[in-house]
Design an enzyme around this catalytic site. Sequence first.
Site, PDB file in Angstrom:
ATOM      1  N   LYS A   1       0.849  -1.197   0.000  1.00 43.79           N
ATOM      2  CA  LYS A   1       0.000   0.000   0.000  1.00 43.79           C
ATOM      3  C   LYS A   1       0.893   1.259   0.000  1.00 43.79           C
ATOM      4  O   LYS A   1       1.957   1.231  -0.603  1.00 43.79           O
ATOM      5  CB  LYS A   1      -0.976  -0.050   1.176  1.00 43.79           C
ATOM      6  CG  LYS A   1      -1.724  -1.394   1.220  1.00 43.79           C
ATOM      7  CD  LYS A   1      -2.902  -1.404   2.119  1.00 43.79           C
ATOM      8  CE  LYS A   1      -3.540  -2.805   2.041  1.00 43.79           C
ATOM      9  NZ  LYS A   1      -4.808  -2.881   2.714  1.00 43.79           N
TER      10      LYS A   1
ATOM     11  N   GLY B   1      -7.627  -4.921   6.587  1.00 44.88           N
ATOM     12  CA  GLY B   1      -7.060  -3.998   7.575  1.00 44.88           C
ATOM     13  C   GLY B   1      -7.887  -3.903   8.852  1.00 44.88           C
ATOM     14  O   GLY B   1      -7.683  -3.002   9.660  1.00 44.88           O
TER      15      GLY B   1
HETATM   16  P1  PGA Z   1      -4.551  -6.424   5.015  1.00 47.59           P
HETATM   17  O1  PGA Z   1      -4.675  -5.923   3.523  1.00 47.59           O
HETATM   18  O2  PGA Z   1      -3.765  -7.723   4.979  1.00 47.59           O
HETATM   19  O3  PGA Z   1      -3.832  -5.336   5.755  1.00 47.59           O
HETATM   20  O4  PGA Z   1      -5.940  -6.665   5.520  1.00 47.59           O
HETATM   21  C1  PGA Z   1      -4.863  -6.815   2.461  1.00 47.59           C
HETATM   22  C2  PGA Z   1      -5.022  -6.064   1.166  1.00 47.59           C
HETATM   23  O5  PGA Z   1      -5.653  -4.987   1.171  1.00 47.59           O
HETATM   24  O6  PGA Z   1      -4.543  -6.489   0.101  1.00 47.59           O
END
Ligand code: PGA
Length: 247
Positions: free
Chosen positions: A11, A172
Amino acid sequence: MRGLIFAANWKMNLGPSDAAAYMASFLPACDPNHDRMVWFFPPALSVTSVVAALRESGRHDIVVGVQDIYWEDQGAFTGAVSARMAAQAGAALTLVGHSERRHVFGETDEQTGRKIAAALRANLFPVLCVGETLAQRDAGETLAVITRQLEAALAQVTANLAIAYEPVWAIGTGRNATPKDAADVHRAIRQWLRARTPQPISILYGGSVNLKNVAALLAEPELDGVLVGGASLDPKAWAELVRTARA
Ligand code: PGA
């Protein structure tokens, strides 16, 4: 594609020098293994740092991608990154339609379709992300939403891509789908794909995957791998997660 896929979506974290430091810590902690592949999706500006680290180490089990592309190849589109540019920087993959693109940046189903086409034009392997919101799940609309997302994005193409099923309510939030929830949706996606292409297409699960739940998720044969955000940001912990074997 071969073996399990462990995909890291950084991200908007880890700029170019952070990415170089990350790879210097990750690579010695993660030996190549023929039964798995590692995919990194750094921010676009950090792609060349990751590519340089991989070139230096001679690793071919690790592939780099971008998190998003614009659908035009070039031109007056301030701030945008094209698939062709990503490929020139050394990316071989791109995420398309990640839920943050859809929900934070307002990307539509129709736009994901254009991005898939642009990726394939530039020889980038797209990973189409699909997933329902909590309200949609509670309303019993999960499969309808996912089918709509698949139909819009894959109206023209159903080959040379992967799918990531990421329920929006699990991203998230620390709240992951159970292995059975995930497998049920993966089965439905596979059925949709099977009616359209003979090509086997990998389907990853994403949404709060971490060291504690990854083994139980991967015990489901419907999952070809995982797409991981938060738990991929620490190089040592990610190297440990990537060592998880299918039970
Ligand atoms: P996360 O994100 O593992 O932090 O939940 C996964 C993603 O958005 O690809």
